[in-house]
Design a protein around this motif. Structure first.
Motif, PDB file in Angstrom:
ATOM      1  N   UNK A  82       0.896  -1.314  -0.112  1.00 57.26           N
ATOM      2  CA  UNK A  82      -0.108   0.043   0.013  1.00 57.26           C
ATOM      3  C   UNK A  82       0.856   1.345   0.043  1.00 57.26           C
ATOM      4  N   UNK A  83       1.849   1.396   1.010  1.00 59.42           N
ATOM      5  CA  UNK A  83       2.739   2.665   0.990  1.00 59.42           C
ATOM      6  C   UNK A  83       3.460   2.685  -0.294  1.00 59.42           C
ATOM      7  N   UNK A  84       4.063   1.622  -0.827  1.00 59.93           N
ATOM      8  CA  UNK A  84       4.704   2.020  -2.067  1.00 59.93           C
ATOM      9  C   UNK A  84       3.689   2.413  -3.236  1.00 59.93           C
ATOM     10  N   UNK A  85       2.598   2.000  -3.474  1.00 54.53           N
ATOM     11  CA  UNK A  85       1.829   2.512  -4.433  1.00 54.53           C
ATOM     12  C   UNK A  85       1.443   3.988  -4.167  1.00 54.53           C
ATOM     13  N   UNK A  86       1.212   4.316  -2.882  1.00 58.05           N
ATOM     14  CA  UNK A  86       0.905   5.777  -2.650  1.00 58.05           C
ATOM     15  C   UNK A  86       2.154   6.520  -3.191  1.00 58.05           C
ATOM     16  N   UNK A  88       4.408   5.831  -5.417  1.00 56.27           N
ATOM     17  CA  UNK A  88       4.377   5.755  -6.909  1.00 56.27           C
ATOM     18  C   UNK A  88       3.474   6.547  -7.578  1.00 56.27           C
ATOM     19  N   UNK A  89       2.096   6.768  -6.862  1.00 55.47           N
ATOM     20  CA  UNK A  89       0.920   7.541  -7.683  1.00 55.47           C
ATOM     21  C   UNK A  89       0.277   8.434  -6.756  1.00 55.47           C
ATOM     22  N   UNK A  90       1.128   9.616  -6.656  1.00 62.71           N
ATOM     23  CA  UNK A  90       0.500  10.752  -5.653  1.00 62.71           C
ATOM     24  C   UNK A  90      -0.815  11.158  -6.160  1.00 62.71           C
ATOM     25  N   UNK A 146       4.127  -1.812  -7.240  1.00 59.74           N
ATOM     26  CA  UNK A 146       4.150  -0.260  -7.289  1.00 59.74           C
ATOM     27  C   UNK A 146       4.677   0.195  -8.879  1.00 59.74           C
ATOM     28  N   UNK A 147       5.535  -0.627  -9.419  1.00 57.88           N
ATOM     29  CA  UNK A 147       6.116  -0.610 -10.846  1.00 57.88           C
ATOM     30  C   UNK A 147       4.789  -0.659 -11.755  1.00 57.88           C
ATOM     31  N   UNK A 148       4.300  -1.771 -11.422  1.00 53.44           N
ATOM     32  CA  UNK A 148       2.954  -1.915 -12.432  1.00 53.44           C
ATOM     33  C   UNK A 148       1.960  -0.883 -12.228  1.00 53.44           C
ATOM     34  N   UNK A 149       1.864  -0.378 -10.960  1.00 55.52           N
ATOM     35  CA  UNK A 149       0.732   0.447 -10.768  1.00 55.52           C
ATOM     36  C   UNK A 149       1.104   2.149 -11.317  1.00 55.52           C
ATOM     37  N   UNK A 150       2.291   2.121 -11.588  1.00 56.75           N
ATOM     38  CA  UNK A 150       2.647   3.531 -12.288  1.00 56.75           C
ATOM     39  C   UNK A 150       2.076   3.709 -13.762  1.00 56.75           C
ATOM     40  N   UNK A 163      -5.446  -5.933  -7.050  1.00 56.15           N
ATOM     41  CA  UNK A 163      -5.536  -4.716  -6.577  1.00 56.15           C
ATOM     42  C   UNK A 163      -5.812  -3.530  -7.369  1.00 56.15           C
ATOM     43  N   UNK A 164      -6.717  -2.714  -7.026  1.00 56.00           N
ATOM     44  CA  UNK A 164      -7.358  -1.512  -7.916  1.00 56.00           C
ATOM     45  C   UNK A 164      -6.947  -0.236  -7.036  1.00 56.00           C
ATOM     46  N   UNK A 165      -6.822   0.596  -7.808  1.00 53.83           N
ATOM     47  CA  UNK A 165      -6.395   2.136  -7.212  1.00 53.83           C
ATOM     48  C   UNK A 165      -7.501   3.017  -7.548  1.00 53.83           C
ATOM     49  N   UNK A 166      -7.690   3.987  -6.761  1.00 53.32           N
ATOM     50  CA  UNK A 166      -8.926   4.900  -7.196  1.00 53.32           C
ATOM     51  C   UNK A 166      -8.748   6.436  -6.657  1.00 53.32           C
TER      52      UNK A 166
END
Ligand SMILES: [Zn+2]
Length: 213
Positions: A82-86, A88-90, A146-150, A163-166
């Motif tokens: 979770x922290x690495x996604x935040x 990578x994706x502000x 987090x690399x893929x989440x970019x 994993x989904x982001x919003x």
């Protein structure tokens, strides 16, 4: 009136219950987090408890390094993810990790989910990344995710889940729901002789209509 923090905690409780009731988070699996606006503070579900029956006092407050700021329970074991996604994706304010059975079936078969089969999936989830397996809870998994989440808002983790982001918790939830619907439809169309993706020009047209890259 509740302040923003209490409102977000209650929304995490609500979204977790909806995910559990849908069968997307069986046992004690899955985790939900949200970022406090304009901060580096994350609110997350606790580790090792069923997500169907949380209350707002169970939600744990952590910082970007995963350190507990406030809370009586342990934060999710997937805190590094979770922290690495935040980091990578502000632009992202909410992250959901779940084990929806149709998606996870594809993940265990190592089969990607092709979201270009129907318009709702193109609009809601976009292109789905397939992330190579790494042990749950590790920095290795956090790094790969987090690399893929970019480049993606929806990810399929091999032999694990989704994993989904919003921009909001509701948006991240709807992405999980539509992603699972897509996997279900893909499976059914495969059983019926094979799915046919929409033509590339149509996919482009739909993406353009909703401003998706
Ligand atoms: Zn998991």
């Amino acid at each position: 009136m509740f302040d923003e923090e209490e409102r977000l905690k209650r929304k995490i409780v609500e979204i977790s219950r909806r995910l559990y009731e849908k069968g997307f988070m069986e046992g004690t699996g899955g985790n939900v987090s949200a970022k406090l606006p304009n901060s580096q503070i994350i609110l997350t579900t606790p580790s090792g408890v069923c997500k169907g029956y949380l209350s707002s006092s169970d939600i744990v407050k952590i910082d970007y390094e995963g350190k507990i700021v406030e809370g009586k329970l342990k934060p999710t074991s997937e805190t590094p993810m979770h922290t690495s996604i935040y980091k990578a994706r502000p632009d992202i304010n909410a992250v959901i990790h779940a084990h929806p059975p149709f998606c996870t079936g594809f993940a265990c078969a190592g089969m990607p989910i092709d979201s270009s089969i129907f318009p709702e999936a193109i609009v809601m989830v976009g292109e789905v990344a397939l992330v190579e397996y790494a042990t749950p809870g590790t920095d290795d998994l956090a790094m790969k995710v987090s690399e893929a989440a970019k480049m993606h808002d929806a990810l399929l983790l091999q032999n694990h889940g989704t994993v989904t982001l919003g921009a909001s918790l509701e948006e991240a939830y709807l992405k999980t729901e539509v992603l699972e619907e897509t996997a279900h439809i893909l499976l059914i169309s495969t059983l019926l002789g094979g799915y046919k993706s929409l033509p590339e020009a149509e996919v482009k047209k739909i993406k353009l209509m909703v401003g998706r890259k």
